[in-house]
Design an enzyme around this catalytic site. Structure first.
Site, PDB file in Angstrom:
ATOM      1  N   HIS A 119       0.813  -1.221   0.000  1.00 17.49           N
ATOM      2  CA  HIS A 119       0.000   0.000   0.000  1.00 17.49           C
ATOM      3  C   HIS A 119       0.844   1.269   0.000  1.00 17.49           C
ATOM      4  O   HIS A 119       0.759   2.081   0.916  1.00 17.49           O
ATOM      5  CB  HIS A 119      -0.932  -0.007   1.212  1.00 17.49           C
ATOM      6  N   CYS A 159       3.812 -12.563   2.033  1.00 15.81           N
ATOM      7  CA  CYS A 159       4.743 -12.574   3.172  1.00 15.81           C
ATOM      8  C   CYS A 159       4.540 -13.851   3.989  1.00 15.81           C
ATOM      9  O   CYS A 159       3.399 -14.210   4.300  1.00 15.81           O
ATOM     10  CB  CYS A 159       4.497 -11.345   4.046  1.00 15.81           C
ATOM     11  N   HIS A 211     -10.105  -5.573   3.308  1.00 18.79           N
ATOM     12  CA  HIS A 211      -8.655  -5.516   3.103  1.00 18.79           C
ATOM     13  C   HIS A 211      -8.197  -6.788   2.374  1.00 18.79           C
ATOM     14  O   HIS A 211      -8.626  -7.892   2.716  1.00 18.79           O
ATOM     15  CB  HIS A 211      -7.972  -5.396   4.481  1.00 18.79           C
ATOM     16  N   GLU A 240      -5.632  -8.620   2.473  1.00 16.54           N
ATOM     17  CA  GLU A 240      -5.084  -9.723   3.268  1.00 16.54           C
ATOM     18  C   GLU A 240      -6.211 -10.500   3.941  1.00 16.54           C
ATOM     19  O   GLU A 240      -6.185 -11.737   3.979  1.00 16.54           O
ATOM     20  CB  GLU A 240      -4.112  -9.168   4.327  1.00 16.54           C
ATOM     21  N   THR A 251      -2.408  -9.213   9.809  1.00 12.93           N
ATOM     22  CA  THR A 251      -1.130  -9.066  10.523  1.00 12.93           C
ATOM     23  C   THR A 251      -0.816  -7.634  10.968  1.00 12.93           C
ATOM     24  O   THR A 251       0.074  -7.434  11.794  1.00 12.93           O
ATOM     25  CB  THR A 251       0.029  -9.539   9.629  1.00 12.93           C
ATOM     26  N   CYS A 269       2.607 -10.110  13.617  1.00 11.33           N
ATOM     27  CA  CYS A 269       3.938 -10.147  13.008  1.00 11.33           C
ATOM     28  C   CYS A 269       4.903  -9.230  13.767  1.00 11.33           C
ATOM     29  O   CYS A 269       4.496  -8.209  14.320  1.00 11.33           O
ATOM     30  CB  CYS A 269       3.847  -9.820  11.523  1.00 11.33           C
ATOM     31  N   SER A 289      -3.051   2.171   3.866  1.00  7.28           N
ATOM     32  CA  SER A 289      -2.156   1.267   4.590  1.00  7.28           C
ATOM     33  C   SER A 289      -2.659   1.085   6.017  1.00  7.28           C
ATOM     34  O   SER A 289      -2.671   2.033   6.816  1.00  7.28           O
ATOM     35  CB  SER A 289      -0.742   1.864   4.578  1.00  7.28           C
ATOM     36  N   SER A 290      -3.049  -0.130   6.334  1.00  9.03           N
ATOM     37  CA  SER A 290      -3.605  -0.419   7.662  1.00  9.03           C
ATOM     38  C   SER A 290      -2.565  -0.152   8.753  1.00  9.03           C
ATOM     39  O   SER A 290      -2.846   0.508   9.755  1.00  9.03           O
ATOM     40  CB  SER A 290      -4.093  -1.872   7.660  1.00  9.03           C
ATOM     41  N   ASN A 291      -1.330  -0.625   8.548  1.00 10.32           N
ATOM     42  CA  ASN A 291      -0.352  -0.470   9.643  1.00 10.32           C
ATOM     43  C   ASN A 291      -0.003   0.991   9.861  1.00 10.32           C
ATOM     44  O   ASN A 291       0.197   1.423  10.989  1.00 10.32           O
ATOM     45  CB  ASN A 291       0.875  -1.352   9.400  1.00 10.32           C
TER      46      ASN A 291
HETATM   47  C1  H6P Z   1       1.931  -6.347   2.971  1.00  8.40           C
HETATM   48  C2  H6P Z   1       1.527  -6.140   4.362  1.00  8.40           C
HETATM   49  C3  H6P Z   1       1.968  -5.071   5.097  1.00  8.40           C
HETATM   50  C4  H6P Z   1       2.774  -3.990   4.541  1.00  8.40           C
HETATM   51  O1  H6P Z   1       2.194  -2.738   4.684  1.00  8.40           O
HETATM   52  P1  H6P Z   1       1.015  -2.199   3.760  1.00  8.40           P
HETATM   53  O2  H6P Z   1       0.840  -0.778   4.116  1.00  8.40           O
HETATM   54  O3  H6P Z   1       1.335  -2.467   2.338  1.00  8.40           O
HETATM   55  O4  H6P Z   1      -0.241  -3.055   4.138  1.00  8.40           O
HETATM   56  P2  H6P Z   1      -1.321  -2.949   5.310  1.00  8.40           P
HETATM   57  O5  H6P Z   1      -0.715  -2.314   6.476  1.00  8.40           O
HETATM   58  O6  H6P Z   1      -1.722  -4.366   5.571  1.00  8.40           O
HETATM   59  O7  H6P Z   1      -2.474  -2.180   4.743  1.00  8.40           O
HETATM   60  C5  H6P Z   1       0.629  -7.148   4.943  1.00  8.40           C
HETATM   61  O8  H6P Z   1       1.009  -7.581   6.163  1.00  8.40           O
HETATM   62  S1  SF4 Z   2       3.942  -6.143   8.119  1.00  5.90           S
HETATM   63 FE1  SF4 Z   2       4.553  -8.214   8.806  1.00  5.90          FE
HETATM   64  S2  SF4 Z   2       3.169  -9.582   7.729  1.00  5.90           S
HETATM   65 FE2  SF4 Z   2       3.076  -7.631   6.687  1.00  5.90          FE
HETATM   66  S3  SF4 Z   2       4.561  -7.766   5.046  1.00  5.90           S
HETATM   67 FE3  SF4 Z   2       5.608  -6.856   6.803  1.00  5.90          FE
HETATM   68  S4  SF4 Z   2       6.572  -8.583   7.868  1.00  5.90           S
HETATM   69 FE4  SF4 Z   2       5.009  -9.415   6.494  1.00  5.90          FE
END
Ligand code: H6P
Ligand code: SF4
Length: 401
Positions: free
Chosen positions: A96, A157, A185, A187, A250, A288, A317-319
């Site tokens: 993302h 991943c 989402h 994932e 994750t 994770c 981006s979720s994280n």
């Molecule tokens: C690929 C991935 C995490 C990397 O950050 P991303 O910001 O791409 O994804 P997410 O936070 O899930 O929206 C899934 O764990």
């Molecule tokens: S955030 Fe964690 S699960 Fe997602 S891509 Fe990175 S290491 Fe893998």
């Protein structure tokens, strides 16, 4: 569908690749030039701190590209290198971050279009190469691409695959998977496709509603309406919540995933008695490391005296969004931006408030000496962070003049 057997047979196919193609050296050069930053390295070496033009930057001690993202992006570049003339598609954004996706587009990687919520795979022909993103893809998509005779490059991943394995275990023992995640989402769509019965809960509040339903029963219609789109076909809350297993997207808020796991453990204990817990509850730790580290570093950073925070990463981006939530929880003025270009001339900034649309903040950089906390999501290249920091220094210098 026997998803486990399908995955096993796919993995044996000569059309399926889940490692690179031995072009690490060529790819490392491109990745370093496109994504690395000497300024960020300098800040790291200087104890995550840098002062210029009256601005002290305090960088979180864990931020930016995680291992899984670096791996997925490198495999995508290797794929281009390995198949220079073939048509290459990706089923979704690789991760993302808009700049990373743009880099792939610039290398003639096509993105499958989404029409009215459905992906249009009609453009993909036999022999084309299709990359599955770091979040993975649903088992139905993999099957469709395999049936079409494509070459599949799977960058999922391994941390995500670990969650899929948990879901397979729930299924084997006839447990309903309760997935802490966002039902739209990519994932979570992929993870739920491996489940037989599943229910997706977005947060602790929704989990508490489900817990209460398990213990006390409730209005079935209300339940179904509340979770529409978030459960498997034929799911019945009066029948399918007797045995539950916990899984997660994750990148959710780590503390919330833990609380949800504990809540369901207690719920099943109350409902069925402590001696019978194992027949009604299954949980594996699938948060994770990268998510943990970035959130922990953010929790440390917001304890410091900061005038404001800038959280950098894709808006979907979720994280990254969870990092922003941590700052908001602490009532620190915090701005989520996806690229340096959001920092506009005249002390203005275009940013995305939590759950809202883009807005422009005026006079966002306070006068005088300031401390700015910075972090970035697991899909944000250091280069993007460098550009943002440079612009902050620049704007502050201009303001002083
Ligand atoms: C690929 C991935 C995490 C990397 O950050 P991303 O910001 O791409 O994804 P997410 O936070 O899930 O929206 C899934 O764990
Ligand atoms: S955030 Fe964690 S699960 Fe997602 S891509 Fe990175 S290491 Fe893998």
């Amino acid at each position: 569908m026997d998803t486990k057997a399908f995955k096993r047979s796919l993995q044996q196919s000569e059309n399926y690749h889940r490692k690179g193609f031995g072009h690490q050296a060529e790819v490392a050069d491109v990745m370093n030039t496109a994504y690395q930053s000497s300024l960020i390295q300098q800040i790291r070496d200087n104890n995550y701190r840098l002062e210029r033009n009256g601005v002290t930057i305090r960088l979180a001690e864990a931020f930016g590209f995680c291992w899984g993202v670096e791996r997925a992006v490198a495999i995508a570049y290797e794929t281009r290198q390995h198949f220079p003339t073939e048509r290459i598609w990706i089923t979704n954004e690789i991760i993302h971050n808009p700049s990373v996706n743009q880099h792939l587009r610039d290398r003639s990687v096509g993105f499958i279009a989404v029409e009215q919520g459905q992906k249009d795979f009609s453009v993909v022909d036999r022999g084309d190469v299709v990359i599955l993103p770091a979040f993975g893809a649903s088992v139905q998509e993999m099957q469709l691409l395999n049936d079409k005779g494509c070459k599949i490059v799977d960058t999922t991943c391994p941390w995500v695959s670990k969650v899929w394995n948990s879901v397979e275990k729930h299924k084997k023992k006839d447990y309903t998977s309760i997935i802490h995640g966002q039902y739209k989402h990519e994932e979570t769509v992929a993870t739920s496709s491996f489940a037989d019965k599943y229910l997706i809960v977005l947060n602790l509040h929704q989990a508490e509603y489900v817990s209460n339903y398990i213990i006390n029963g409730g209005d079935r219609d209300e339940f179904m309406a509340k979770f529409s789109n978030a459960y498997s076909a034929g799911f019945d809350p009066d029948v399918d919540l007797e045995r539950v297993g916990i899984a997660n997207q994750t990148t959710m808020l780590k503390s919330e995933t833990e609380q949800i796991g504990k809540l369901f453990e207690k719920t099943m204990m109350r409902k069925f008695g402590p001696d019978n817990l194992n027949e009604h509850f299954l949980s594996f730790n699938t948060i994770c490391d990268a998510t943990q580290e970035r959130q922990d570093a953010m929790l440390d950073l917001v304890e410091e005296k900061l005038d404001l925070m800038v959280v950098i990463g894709g808006f979907n981006s979720s994280n990254t969004t969870h990092l922003q939530e941590i700052a908001i929880d602490k009532t620190i003025p915090s701005y989520h931006i996806d690229c340096a270009e959001r920092i506009l001339p005249g002390n203005r900034l275009e940013h995305k408030p939590l759950g809202g649309d883009l807005v422009i903040a005026q006079n966002w950089l306070p006068e005088g000496k300031i401390v700015v906390g910075i972090t970035s999501g697991a899909s944000t290249p250091d280069k993007v962070v460098e550009d943002a920091i440079d612009r902050i220094f620049e704007r502050k210098a201009t303001a002083v003049v």
